[in-house]
Design a protein around this motif. Structure first.
Motif, mmCIF file in Angstrom:
data_model
loop_
_atom_site.group_PDB
_atom_site.id
_atom_site.type_symbol
_atom_site.label_atom_id
_atom_site.label_comp_id
_atom_site.label_asym_id
_atom_site.label_seq_id
_atom_site.Cartn_x
_atom_site.Cartn_y
_atom_site.Cartn_z
ATOM 1 N N LYS A 1 0.832 -1.204 0.000
ATOM 2 C CA LYS A 1 0.000 0.000 0.000
ATOM 3 C C LYS A 1 0.865 1.252 0.000
ATOM 4 C CE LYS A 1 -3.949 2.166 2.292
ATOM 5 N NZ LYS A 1 -4.664 2.322 1.014
ATOM 6 N N MET A 2 1.950 1.221 0.800
ATOM 7 C CA MET A 2 2.846 2.372 0.854
ATOM 8 C C MET A 2 3.439 2.684 -0.516
ATOM 9 S SD MET A 2 6.484 2.813 2.852
ATOM 10 C CE MET A 2 7.360 1.849 1.603
ATOM 11 N N MET A 3 3.904 1.644 -1.202
ATOM 12 C CA MET A 3 4.540 1.842 -2.506
ATOM 13 C C MET A 3 3.521 2.259 -3.562
ATOM 14 S SD MET A 3 7.731 1.462 -2.005
ATOM 15 C CE MET A 3 8.531 1.168 -3.591
ATOM 16 N N GLU A 4 2.288 1.748 -3.428
ATOM 17 C CA GLU A 4 1.249 2.152 -4.384
ATOM 18 C C GLU A 4 0.937 3.639 -4.222
ATOM 19 O OE1 GLU A 4 -3.323 0.994 -5.740
ATOM 20 O OE2 GLU A 4 -2.387 -0.029 -4.035
ATOM 21 N N GLU A 5 0.863 4.084 -2.965
ATOM 22 C CA GLU A 5 0.579 5.497 -2.712
ATOM 23 C C GLU A 5 1.696 6.402 -3.218
ATOM 24 O OE1 GLU A 5 -0.076 5.580 1.475
ATOM 25 O OE2 GLU A 5 -2.176 4.900 1.327
ATOM 26 N N LYS A 6 2.924 5.863 -3.264
ATOM 27 C CA LYS A 6 4.065 6.631 -3.765
ATOM 28 C C LYS A 6 4.201 6.553 -5.288
ATOM 29 C CE LYS A 6 6.814 6.394 0.465
ATOM 30 N NZ LYS A 6 6.823 7.860 0.712
ATOM 31 N N GLY A 7 3.251 5.829 -5.933
ATOM 32 C CA GLY A 7 3.235 5.804 -7.401
ATOM 33 C C GLY A 7 3.981 4.652 -8.033
ATOM 34 N N PHE A 8 3.965 3.475 -7.375
ATOM 35 C CA PHE A 8 4.678 2.322 -7.924
ATOM 36 C C PHE A 8 3.723 1.180 -8.236
ATOM 37 C CE2 PHE A 8 8.040 4.619 -5.833
ATOM 38 C CZ PHE A 8 9.190 4.339 -6.557
ATOM 39 N N ASP A 9 3.985 0.490 -9.349
ATOM 40 C CA ASP A 9 3.363 -0.792 -9.637
ATOM 41 C C ASP A 9 4.246 -1.880 -9.060
ATOM 42 O OD1 ASP A 9 1.121 0.112 -11.049
ATOM 43 O OD2 ASP A 9 2.266 0.277 -12.913
ATOM 44 N N LYS A 10 3.678 -3.087 -8.880
ATOM 45 C CA LYS A 10 4.486 -4.170 -8.313
ATOM 46 C C LYS A 10 4.350 -5.452 -9.126
ATOM 47 C CE LYS A 10 1.134 -6.184 -5.076
ATOM 48 N NZ LYS A 10 -0.056 -5.467 -5.568
ATOM 49 N N ARG A 11 5.379 -6.270 -9.064
ATOM 50 C CA ARG A 11 5.357 -7.621 -9.640
ATOM 51 C C ARG A 11 6.040 -8.541 -8.641
ATOM 52 N NH1 ARG A 11 9.172 -10.197 -12.817
ATOM 53 N NH2 ARG A 11 10.242 -8.216 -13.214
ATOM 54 N N VAL A 12 5.364 -9.631 -8.247
ATOM 55 C CA VAL A 12 5.860 -10.512 -7.190
ATOM 56 C C VAL A 12 6.307 -11.848 -7.770
ATOM 57 C CG1 VAL A 12 5.313 -11.624 -4.993
ATOM 58 C CG2 VAL A 12 4.250 -9.430 -5.581
ATOM 59 N N GLU A 13 7.493 -12.306 -7.365
ATOM 60 C CA GLU A 13 7.989 -13.635 -7.737
ATOM 61 C C GLU A 13 8.292 -14.410 -6.456
ATOM 62 O OE1 GLU A 13 11.330 -13.425 -10.321
ATOM 63 O OE2 GLU A 13 10.233 -12.442 -11.948
ATOM 64 N N LYS A 14 7.634 -15.538 -6.288
ATOM 65 C CA LYS A 14 7.879 -16.381 -5.118
ATOM 66 C C LYS A 14 8.890 -17.462 -5.504
ATOM 67 C CE LYS A 14 5.610 -19.478 -1.830
ATOM 68 N NZ LYS A 14 4.337 -20.112 -1.401
ATOM 69 N N VAL A 15 10.091 -17.373 -4.933
ATOM 70 C CA VAL A 15 11.135 -18.367 -5.209
ATOM 71 C C VAL A 15 10.919 -19.594 -4.330
ATOM 72 C CG1 VAL A 15 13.622 -18.797 -5.201
ATOM 73 C CG2 VAL A 15 12.752 -16.554 -5.894
ATOM 74 N N SER A 16 10.604 -19.348 -3.070
ATOM 75 C CA SER A 16 10.299 -20.433 -2.125
ATOM 76 C C SER A 16 9.489 -19.827 -0.988
ATOM 77 C CB SER A 16 11.593 -21.065 -1.582
ATOM 78 O OG SER A 16 12.286 -20.130 -0.762
ATOM 79 N N ASP A 17 9.124 -20.648 0.000
ATOM 80 C CA ASP A 17 8.370 -20.125 1.143
ATOM 81 C C ASP A 17 9.193 -19.144 1.963
ATOM 82 O OD1 ASP A 17 6.178 -21.592 0.457
ATOM 83 O OD2 ASP A 17 6.640 -23.286 1.791
ATOM 84 N N GLU A 18 10.515 -19.169 1.800
ATOM 85 C CA GLU A 18 11.399 -18.278 2.557
ATOM 86 C C GLU A 18 12.081 -17.237 1.684
ATOM 87 O OE1 GLU A 18 11.813 -21.727 2.889
ATOM 88 O OE2 GLU A 18 10.432 -21.728 4.607
ATOM 89 N N GLU A 19 11.669 -17.107 0.426
ATOM 90 C CA GLU A 19 12.321 -16.113 -0.441
ATOM 91 C C GLU A 19 11.317 -15.533 -1.445
ATOM 92 O OE1 GLU A 19 16.051 -15.648 -3.614
ATOM 93 O OE2 GLU A 19 15.959 -17.383 -2.257
ATOM 94 N N PHE A 20 11.097 -14.222 -1.310
ATOM 95 C CA PHE A 20 10.194 -13.498 -2.202
ATOM 96 C C PHE A 20 10.946 -12.343 -2.852
ATOM 97 C CE2 PHE A 20 7.402 -15.674 0.670
ATOM 98 C CZ PHE A 20 6.267 -15.973 -0.068
ATOM 99 N N HIS A 21 10.743 -12.189 -4.154
ATOM 100 C CA HIS A 21 11.318 -11.068 -4.895
ATOM 101 C C HIS A 21 10.169 -10.181 -5.369
ATOM 102 C CE1 HIS A 21 15.540 -12.677 -5.608
ATOM 103 N NE2 HIS A 21 14.914 -13.681 -4.987
#
Length: 497
Positions: free
Chosen positions: A49-69
Motif C-alpha cells: 500500500k505504501m509503494m502504491e501510494e508513492k506511485g509504484f506498480d508491483k510484480r511478485v515472484e515467489k522463489v520459495s516459502d522463505e524467499e520473495f522477490h
C-alpha cells in the motif's frame, strides 16, 4: 512503448529496523527508468500500500516459502496521444480505468475483483473512455496480442457499466450504413438459429452461408475506410486488434463451409453455435465501442470523404446507400464537369481552347504521354499495382475493375503496416528492412483463394543511384494463365480470361 527498467536491489532478509529507511532513501535517489527490487524472507504485504501510494506498480515472484522477490516500478506518466485532442474526457477517470485493466491483465487481481473495483469506482464508462484506455495500455507494456486474446475478459469486467448511445444518422452516412449491415447480418444469424433445430438440408445451409460470406465486404470496408480514418486521428487499436478478430471470424466461416461442402454434416452443425456467437460478439463490439467512438473522433468532413470511397469496396447484404453530405453535390458537379469536358474537347479540336494540363504531353522514361494516357494505362493493366514510398507510406494503387483484394482511397497516406492484419506485419517489416538494406530486391508469394490462384510479387524500387525509394507490389489472378497448354497462334475472340 514498453520501458526498459534498471532495478536497484535491496536484500532485506533478516533486516527489520533499518529496512524501511533503506527503501525511503532508494525512492528519493531513483533516476528515470529505475525501479526497486526487494528480496525478503516473507511476502512484504505491508509495503504494497505504501509503494502504491508513492506511485509504484508491483510484480511478485515467489522463489520459495522463505524467499520473495518484489519488483516495484514507477507508474508511467501517460504520454498525451493525438486521439486525446478529439475526446474531451476526465484524465483522472481515465487513469483509474487503466489501473484496473492493468492490474487485471498483470494478474494482480481476479476477474471478480476487477469487476467489483470498477463498479465501486465508476457508475458508468462510455465507449469513448473505454477506447482511449485501450490506446494507452501499450505504455504499460500490454501488447496488442494480449488485448486481442483477452478482449472478451476485458469486456466482461465492464459488463453493466459500459454504456452505449443510440446512434441516429441520415441515410448515406457511413456509420448508418454499417449499422444497416449489422441489422442485415443479424437477420442471417437469426435464420441460422432457426435452422439448427430443423431437418438438415444442405442446399438451404449453402444459401445461408453465401449470405453470411458477405460479411467479408463489411470487414473490408471497415478495415480500409473506417480504420484508416481513425488512424489519422491517432486511434490505431481497431486496426491492430479488431482486424485480428475479424480474421478469426472469416476463418471459422471458411472452416464451416469446408465441412458443408465435404458433406461432414455433424462437424458442420457442431460449429454453428460458435460461428453465431463470434459474429454476434463482433457486432456488439462495433455497436457499443467502435461506432460511438468513431462519431466522437471523426468530423463531418471525414465521413463525407469516407462515403466517396465506400462504393469502391461495396456493401454487405444491403443496397448501395444514397450519397451523403457534400458528396452528393460533388457527384452533380462531376456530371457537369463531364459536359464541360466534352465541350472543351470540341473547342480544342477547332483550336478555340488551349490544351488542358490533363492533355499536356509529358516526357516519361521511354516516350511521351499525357497524364490522361498514364492514368488509362494503369487502369487497364491486367495486374494490380500498389506503391509504398521510402517512408513506408502508401502513395498509390492502380484503379482497376478486377482487383484481387479491395482497395479504397482511404488507404492513401496510411502507414503500410496498418494496411495488413497484425499477424502479417512482421513479414511486411522484414521485406522492407531487407529492401532498405540492399540485401534483397524481390519477394514473391502465391496462394489459392476460392478456386483462384493468386501471384504476388514485391520489388524494391531504387533510383539511378541505387537509393531505396519504396516498394512496388504487383498482384495478379493467374488462374487462367496456369490452365493454358500448347500454343494459340490464331486470333480467337471466344477465349475468356
Amino acid at each position: 512503448m514498453k520501458r526498459e527498467i534498471e532495478y536497484i536491489t535491496i536484500d532485506g532478509r533478516g533486516e527489520h529496523e533499518s529496512f524501511r529507511d533503506c527503501i525511503t532513501k532508494a525512492i528519493q535517489d531513483l533516476k528515470p527508468n529505475q525501479g526497486i527490487h526487494i528480496i525478503k524472507d516473507f511476502e512484504p504485504f505491508p509495503m504494497y500500500k505504501m509503494m502504491e501510494e508513492k506511485g509504484f506498480d508491483k510484480r511478485v515472484e515467489k522463489v520459495s516459502d522463505e524467499e520473495f522477490h518484489v519488483y516495484f516500478t514507477p507508474k508511467p506518466e501517460l504520454e498525451t496521444m493525438k486521439i486525446s485532442e478529439y475526446l474531451n474526457l476526465d484524465d483522472k477517470k481515465i487513469k483509474g480505468i487503466i489501473a484496473i485493466k492493468v492490474d487485471y491483465l498483470r494478474g494482480n487481481i481476479s476477474l471478480e475483483e476487477a469487476k467489483n473495483e470498477l463498479r465501486v469506482s465508476f457508475d458508468k464508462v462510455t465507449a469513448q473512455e473505454f477506447a482511449l484506455c485501450e490506446q494507452y495500455l501499450e505504455q504499460y507494456g500490454i501488447s496488442d496480442d494480449v488485448l486481442a486474446e483477452r478482449m472478451d475478459e476485458i469486456l466482461e469486467i465492464f459488463d453493466g457499466v459500459l454504456v452505449g448511445e443510440r446512434l441516429e444518422f441520415p441515410p448515406g452516412h457511413p456509420i448508418k450504413t454499417y449499422l444497416n449491415e449489422v441489422k442485415a447480418i443479424r437477420k442471417v444469424l437469426s435464420e441460422m438459429k432457426g435452422m439448427q433445430d430443423k431437418k438438415f438440408i444442405k442446399n438451404q445451409w449453402a444459401e445461408v452461408y453465401d449470405k453470411l460470406g458477405e460479411i467479408n465486404i463489411h470487414f473490408a470496408r471497415k478495415q480500409n475506410q473506417l480504420f484508416a480514418a481513425l488512424e489519422n486521428k491517432g486511434f490505431d487499436k481497431p486496426s491492430k486488434v479488431m482486424w485480428t478478430l475479424d480474421n478469426d471470424i472469416k476463418d471459422i466461416i471458411k472452416k464451416a463451409k469446408i465441412h458443408l461442402e465435404n458433406d461432414e454434416d455433424i462437424e458442420f452443425l457442431k460449429l454453428q453455435d460458435e460461428v453465431i456467437e463470434m459474429v454476434e460478439d463482433m457486432m456488439v463490439k462495433e455497436e457499443e465501442i467502435l461506432f460511438p467512438t468513431s462519431i466522437d473522433i471523426l468530423s463531418h468532413e471525414d465521413f463525407v470523404k469516407m462515403r466517396q470511397g465506400d462504393d469502391e469496396i461495396g456493401y454487405c447484404l444491403i443496397d448501395t446507400p444514397p450519397e451523403f453530405g457534400e458528396a452528393k453535390k460533388e457527384k452533380e458537379n462531376a456530371s457537369n464537369n463531364e459536359l464541360l469536358k466534352d465541350l472543351a474537347s470540341v473547342l480544342q479540336k477547332h483550336g478555340v481552347l488551349n490544351t488542358s494540363p490533363n492533355n499536356e504531353v509529358l516526357d516519361v522514361a521511354q516516350g511521351k504521354l499525357t497524364l490522361e494516357q498514364i492514368n488509362l494505362i494503369f487502369k487497364h493493366l491486367q495486374v494490380d499495382l500498389s506503391f509504398v514510398d521510402e517512408d513506408e507510406i502508401v502513395k498509390f494503387y492502380s484503379d482497376t475493375k478486377h482487383r484481387v483484394f479491395p482497395r479504397s482511397p482511404g488507404v492513401i497516406g496510411r502507414m503500410v503496416q496498418n494496411c495488413h492484419p497484425r499477424e502479417s506485419v512482421d513479414t511486411v517489416e522484414e521485406i522492407i528492412k531487407a529492401f532498405k538494406s540492399g540485401e534483397q530486391d524481390m519477394a514473391e508469394f502465391w496462394l489459392e483463394i476460392n478456386g483462384r490462384f493468386i501471384y504476388i510479387i514485391y520489388n524494391a524500387v531504387r533510383d539511378d543511384n541505387g537509393n531505396f525509394r519504396g516498394v512496388l507490389e504487383m498482384m495478379q489472378d493467374v488462374t487462367h494463365i496456369r490452365s493454358l497448354t500448347g500454343s494459340q497462334r490464331l486470333l480467337s475472340w471466344n477465349t475468356k480470361k
